[in-house]
Design a protein around this motif. Sequence first.
Motif, PDB file in Angstrom:
ATOM      1  N   LEU A 159      17.002   0.933 -14.146  1.00 57.09           N
ATOM      2  CA  LEU A 159      15.803   0.131 -14.392  1.00 57.09           C
ATOM      3  C   LEU A 159      15.416  -0.651 -13.151  1.00 57.09           C
ATOM      4  N   VAL A 160      14.121  -0.713 -12.889  1.00 59.05           N
ATOM      5  CA  VAL A 160      13.588  -1.493 -11.774  1.00 59.05           C
ATOM      6  C   VAL A 160      12.592  -2.494 -12.335  1.00 59.05           C
ATOM      7  N   VAL A 161      12.831  -3.753 -12.072  1.00 61.38           N
ATOM      8  CA  VAL A 161      11.934  -4.812 -12.537  1.00 61.38           C
ATOM      9  C   VAL A 161      10.971  -5.151 -11.406  1.00 61.38           C
ATOM     10  N   THR A 162       9.682  -5.015 -11.672  1.00 59.13           N
ATOM     11  CA  THR A 162       8.670  -5.327 -10.665  1.00 59.13           C
ATOM     12  C   THR A 162       8.013  -6.669 -10.974  1.00 59.13           C
ATOM     13  N   GLU A 163       7.478  -7.292  -9.928  1.00 57.45           N
ATOM     14  CA  GLU A 163       6.826  -8.587 -10.089  1.00 57.45           C
ATOM     15  C   GLU A 163       5.355  -8.444 -10.467  1.00 57.45           C
ATOM     16  N   GLY A 164       4.741  -7.355 -10.035  1.00 59.75           N
ATOM     17  CA  GLY A 164       3.330  -7.119 -10.313  1.00 59.75           C
ATOM     18  C   GLY A 164       3.107  -5.659 -10.653  1.00 59.75           C
ATOM     19  N   ALA A 165       1.874  -5.197 -10.483  1.00 62.28           N
ATOM     20  CA  ALA A 165       1.528  -3.807 -10.793  1.00 62.28           C
ATOM     21  C   ALA A 165       1.743  -2.919  -9.572  1.00 62.28           C
ATOM     22  N   LEU A 166       2.320  -1.745  -9.786  1.00 67.22           N
ATOM     23  CA  LEU A 166       2.478  -0.792  -8.691  1.00 67.22           C
ATOM     24  C   LEU A 166       1.104  -0.305  -8.242  1.00 67.22           C
ATOM     25  N   ASN A 167       0.985   0.009  -6.959  1.00 65.80           N
ATOM     26  CA  ASN A 167      -0.306   0.407  -6.416  1.00 65.80           C
ATOM     27  C   ASN A 167      -0.125   1.280  -5.182  1.00 65.80           C
ATOM     28  N   LEU A 168      -1.232   1.750  -4.639  1.00 64.75           N
ATOM     29  CA  LEU A 168      -1.223   2.653  -3.486  1.00 64.75           C
ATOM     30  C   LEU A 168      -1.399   1.943  -2.154  1.00 64.75           C
ATOM     31  N   ILE A 169      -1.461   0.623  -2.160  1.00 66.11           N
ATOM     32  CA  ILE A 169      -1.818  -0.118  -0.957  1.00 66.11           C
ATOM     33  C   ILE A 169      -0.683  -0.114   0.063  1.00 66.11           C
ATOM     34  N   ASP A 170      -0.973   0.454   1.242  1.00 70.07           N
ATOM     35  CA  ASP A 170      -0.095   0.321   2.399  1.00 70.07           C
ATOM     36  C   ASP A 170      -0.978   0.399   3.644  1.00 70.07           C
ATOM     37  N   ALA A 171      -0.366   0.318   4.816  1.00 68.37           N
ATOM     38  CA  ALA A 171      -1.150   0.255   6.054  1.00 68.37           C
ATOM     39  C   ALA A 171      -2.012   1.500   6.249  1.00 68.37           C
ATOM     40  N   ASP A 172      -1.475   2.687   5.968  1.00 65.29           N
ATOM     41  CA  ASP A 172      -2.239   3.925   6.141  1.00 65.29           C
ATOM     42  C   ASP A 172      -3.427   3.979   5.192  1.00 65.29           C
ATOM     43  N   TYR A 173      -3.205   3.595   3.943  1.00 69.96           N
ATOM     44  CA  TYR A 173      -4.284   3.600   2.953  1.00 69.96           C
ATOM     45  C   TYR A 173      -5.404   2.663   3.386  1.00 69.96           C
ATOM     46  N   LEU A 174      -5.045   1.459   3.811  1.00 67.24           N
ATOM     47  CA  LEU A 174      -6.052   0.486   4.230  1.00 67.24           C
ATOM     48  C   LEU A 174      -6.808   0.961   5.460  1.00 67.24           C
ATOM     49  N   SER A 175      -6.107   1.575   6.393  1.00 65.30           N
ATOM     50  CA  SER A 175      -6.756   2.080   7.602  1.00 65.30           C
ATOM     51  C   SER A 175      -7.768   3.182   7.272  1.00 65.30           C
ATOM     52  N   GLN A 176      -7.367   4.117   6.426  1.00 65.56           N
ATOM     53  CA  GLN A 176      -8.263   5.210   6.043  1.00 65.56           C
ATOM     54  C   GLN A 176      -9.496   4.696   5.307  1.00 65.56           C
ATOM     55  N   LYS A 177      -9.287   3.810   4.349  1.00 67.62           N
ATOM     56  CA  LYS A 177     -10.408   3.289   3.562  1.00 67.62           C
ATOM     57  C   LYS A 177     -11.339   2.439   4.422  1.00 67.62           C
ATOM     58  N   SER A 178     -10.766   1.663   5.341  1.00 65.68           N
ATOM     59  CA  SER A 178     -11.581   0.832   6.225  1.00 65.68           C
ATOM     60  C   SER A 178     -12.473   1.691   7.111  1.00 65.68           C
ATOM     61  N   LYS A 179     -11.904   2.743   7.694  1.00 62.84           N
ATOM     62  CA  LYS A 179     -12.685   3.625   8.571  1.00 62.84           C
ATOM     63  C   LYS A 179     -13.804   4.310   7.806  1.00 62.84           C
ATOM     64  N   ARG A 180     -13.511   4.758   6.599  1.00 58.59           N
ATOM     65  CA  ARG A 180     -14.540   5.425   5.791  1.00 58.59           C
ATOM     66  C   ARG A 180     -15.661   4.460   5.426  1.00 58.59           C
ATOM     67  N   LEU A 181     -15.289   3.232   5.099  1.00 56.39           N
ATOM     68  CA  LEU A 181     -16.314   2.256   4.753  1.00 56.39           C
ATOM     69  C   LEU A 181     -17.160   1.904   5.975  1.00 56.39           C
ATOM     70  N   GLU A 182     -16.525   1.779   7.127  1.00 60.21           N
ATOM     71  CA  GLU A 182     -17.254   1.487   8.362  1.00 60.21           C
ATOM     72  C   GLU A 182     -18.207   2.622   8.727  1.00 60.21           C
ATOM     73  N   GLN A 183     -17.818   3.856   8.408  1.00 60.89           N
ATOM     74  CA  GLN A 183     -18.646   5.017   8.728  1.00 60.89           C
ATOM     75  C   GLN A 183     -19.757   5.255   7.711  1.00 60.89           C
ATOM     76  N   SER A 184     -19.697   4.558   6.585  1.00 63.27           N
ATOM     77  CA  SER A 184     -20.738   4.685   5.576  1.00 63.27           C
ATOM     78  C   SER A 184     -21.958   3.888   6.007  1.00 63.27           C
ATOM     79  N   ASN A 185     -23.009   3.976   5.225  1.00 64.64           N
ATOM     80  CA  ASN A 185     -24.209   3.198   5.530  1.00 64.64           C
ATOM     81  C   ASN A 185     -24.277   1.907   4.706  1.00 64.64           C
ATOM     82  N   LEU A 186     -23.121   1.485   4.176  1.00 65.67           N
ATOM     83  CA  LEU A 186     -23.102   0.322   3.303  1.00 65.67           C
ATOM     84  C   LEU A 186     -22.998  -0.994   4.061  1.00 65.67           C
TER      85      LEU A 186
END
Length: 215
Positions: A7-34
């Motif tokens: 058993l593993v007790v976690t403090e919060g919700a598991l998620n996909l957030i790490d440095a690579d994920y943030l870098s990829q999402k940031s670049k895609r958002l910067e390349q968008s027209n938003l």
Amino acid sequence: MARKSNLVVTEGALNLIDADYLSQKSKRLEQSNLLKGRLLKPCIGVLIGGNSKRFNISQQDIIDLSVQIKKTAKQLNADILVSTSRRTSPAAEQAVKDEFINYPRCKLLVIANENNHPDALGGILGLSDIIIISQESISMISEAASAEKYVVVFKGLGLSKKHRRFLENYRDKGYIYLKEAKELADGVNEIWLNKPKINMPKDNLKVIEALNKIL
């Protein structure tokens, strides 16, 4: 039944957030027209959730919050990136649009029920130095805390005891800062000027280590 040793007790919700994920999402958002132009630093991300069984965000809550966010942006000479969630009520969404759509420092405004861009959340977490977030979503707060940024959660009423314990634990561990909405600007300004150490939950690492022991 799982053995206690597995058993593993976690403090919060598991998620996909790490440095690579943030870098990829940031670049895609910067390349968008938003995004509206290049971002000033610091950049403030604002994540506004929505109604739940006991919790709701009203139009007046958004108006009061907006006063503090704009004060913070002016104090720090910062740009802001704003996103609602699919649970944000139509009334609260309209208040967000009224407050931010023509605000010069708002370089991104995402209304999730109108255009839920796939890179918005990860991009905001990646591009921002400070995250201001509503208190009702454990998963959203867990993601923000995993991004290694200053995370400020604004308080409200209507949370369960379990949810309050989660927030208090995250606060006590230094993963987040809990602030009353009326104290938000001064609180964020103090955090940015002092730049305390950023602490992050290690739930994902705990799970990986536990799996490695089993496999």
